[in-house]
Write a protein that holds these residues in place. Structure first.
Motif, mmCIF file in Angstrom:
data_model
loop_
_atom_site.group_PDB
_atom_site.id
_atom_site.type_symbol
_atom_site.label_atom_id
_atom_site.label_comp_id
_atom_site.label_asym_id
_atom_site.label_seq_id
_atom_site.Cartn_x
_atom_site.Cartn_y
_atom_site.Cartn_z
ATOM 1 N N MET A 1 1.042 -1.154 -0.020
ATOM 2 C CA MET A 1 0.034 -0.001 0.102
ATOM 3 C C MET A 1 0.918 1.169 0.097
ATOM 4 O O MET A 1 1.977 1.272 0.754
ATOM 5 C CB MET A 1 -0.993 0.006 1.241
ATOM 6 C CG MET A 1 -1.842 1.129 1.315
ATOM 7 S SD MET A 1 -3.054 1.280 2.543
ATOM 8 C CE MET A 1 -3.833 -0.430 2.459
ATOM 9 N N SER A 2 0.609 2.289 -0.892
ATOM 10 C CA SER A 2 1.360 3.456 -1.064
ATOM 11 C C SER A 2 1.079 4.429 0.336
ATOM 12 O O SER A 2 0.176 4.094 0.982
ATOM 13 C CB SER A 2 0.819 4.204 -2.289
ATOM 14 O OG SER A 2 -0.312 4.879 -1.947
ATOM 15 N N GLN A 4 0.567 7.558 0.326
ATOM 16 C CA GLN A 4 -0.567 8.446 0.246
ATOM 17 C C GLN A 4 -1.798 7.622 0.572
ATOM 18 O O GLN A 4 -2.903 8.098 1.156
ATOM 19 C CB GLN A 4 -0.676 8.963 -1.216
ATOM 20 C CG GLN A 4 0.456 9.879 -1.864
ATOM 21 C CD GLN A 4 1.671 9.177 -1.956
ATOM 22 O OE1 GLN A 4 1.795 7.970 -2.338
ATOM 23 N NE2 GLN A 4 2.730 10.064 -2.194
ATOM 24 N N ARG A 5 -2.036 6.452 -0.052
ATOM 25 C CA ARG A 5 -3.306 5.461 0.435
ATOM 26 C C ARG A 5 -3.142 5.289 1.801
ATOM 27 O O ARG A 5 -4.481 5.377 2.240
ATOM 28 C CB ARG A 5 -3.057 4.064 -0.457
ATOM 29 C CG ARG A 5 -4.521 3.345 -0.254
ATOM 30 C CD ARG A 5 -4.168 2.185 -0.962
ATOM 31 N NE ARG A 5 -4.586 2.414 -2.350
ATOM 32 C CZ ARG A 5 -5.641 2.218 -2.933
ATOM 33 N NH1 ARG A 5 -6.893 2.089 -2.347
ATOM 34 N NH2 ARG A 5 -5.567 2.474 -4.540
ATOM 35 N N GLU A 6 -2.120 5.038 2.402
ATOM 36 C CA GLU A 6 -2.185 4.769 4.029
ATOM 37 C C GLU A 6 -2.676 6.125 4.573
ATOM 38 O O GLU A 6 -3.517 6.105 5.524
ATOM 39 C CB GLU A 6 -0.769 4.242 4.499
ATOM 40 C CG GLU A 6 -0.450 2.823 4.036
ATOM 41 C CD GLU A 6 0.931 2.515 4.659
ATOM 42 O OE1 GLU A 6 1.055 3.343 5.940
ATOM 43 O OE2 GLU A 6 1.623 1.757 4.050
ATOM 44 N N ILE A 8 -4.606 8.695 3.453
ATOM 45 C CA ILE A 8 -6.087 8.753 3.122
ATOM 46 C C ILE A 8 -6.937 7.620 3.919
ATOM 47 O O ILE A 8 -7.945 8.079 4.596
ATOM 48 C CB ILE A 8 -6.470 8.430 1.863
ATOM 49 C CG1 ILE A 8 -5.812 9.467 0.582
ATOM 50 C CG2 ILE A 8 -7.954 8.417 1.299
ATOM 51 C CD1 ILE A 8 -6.190 10.955 0.999
ATOM 52 N N MET A 9 -6.472 6.390 4.035
ATOM 53 C CA MET A 9 -7.335 5.590 4.937
ATOM 54 C C MET A 9 -7.099 5.794 6.286
ATOM 55 O O MET A 9 -8.336 5.754 7.079
ATOM 56 C CB MET A 9 -6.535 4.061 4.784
ATOM 57 C CG MET A 9 -6.726 3.634 3.245
ATOM 58 S SD MET A 9 -8.357 3.507 2.604
ATOM 59 C CE MET A 9 -9.102 2.306 3.670
ATOM 60 N N ASP A 34 -10.148 4.244 -10.558
ATOM 61 C CA ASP A 34 -8.968 4.485 -9.966
ATOM 62 C C ASP A 34 -8.777 4.929 -8.655
ATOM 63 O O ASP A 34 -8.039 5.043 -8.086
ATOM 64 C CB ASP A 34 -7.938 5.168 -10.879
ATOM 65 C CG ASP A 34 -7.574 4.701 -12.183
ATOM 66 O OD1 ASP A 34 -7.387 3.593 -12.164
ATOM 67 O OD2 ASP A 34 -7.693 5.618 -13.076
ATOM 68 N N ILE A 36 -9.377 5.627 -4.554
ATOM 69 C CA ILE A 36 -9.508 4.877 -3.391
ATOM 70 C C ILE A 36 -10.935 4.537 -3.063
ATOM 71 O O ILE A 36 -11.724 5.538 -3.074
ATOM 72 C CB ILE A 36 -8.825 5.471 -2.123
ATOM 73 C CG1 ILE A 36 -7.186 5.515 -2.637
ATOM 74 C CG2 ILE A 36 -9.058 4.870 -1.051
ATOM 75 C CD1 ILE A 36 -6.450 6.371 -1.699
#
Length: 62
Positions: A1-2, A4-6, A8-9, A34, A36
């Motif tokens: 997981m990138s 940035q994704r982390e 956002i989560m 695309d 999230i």
């Protein structure tokens, strides 16, 4: 997981709502698929800000 994704989560876990302006991604290689899961696509970011301000939210520029 990138990273940035982390991030956002983590924001989702804190109750933050994330919205993406469809005008911003128009003409790019990015599609709604695309995004999230949980990111809401809105037709216009400016329009969404106006709508939210009419509901009592405030826009604070850092």
């Amino acid at each position: 997981m990138s990273q940035q994704r982390e991030q956002i989560m983590d924001l989702f876990d804190r109750g933050v709502t994330v919205k993406q302006c469809s005008n911003t991604i128009e003409g790019t290689d990015i599609s709604e698929d695309d995004l999230i899961e949980g990111v809401e696509l809105v037709s216009s970011g400016v329009g969404e800000l106006t709508r939210l301000q009419n509901e009592g939210y405030a826009y604070i520029k850092p």
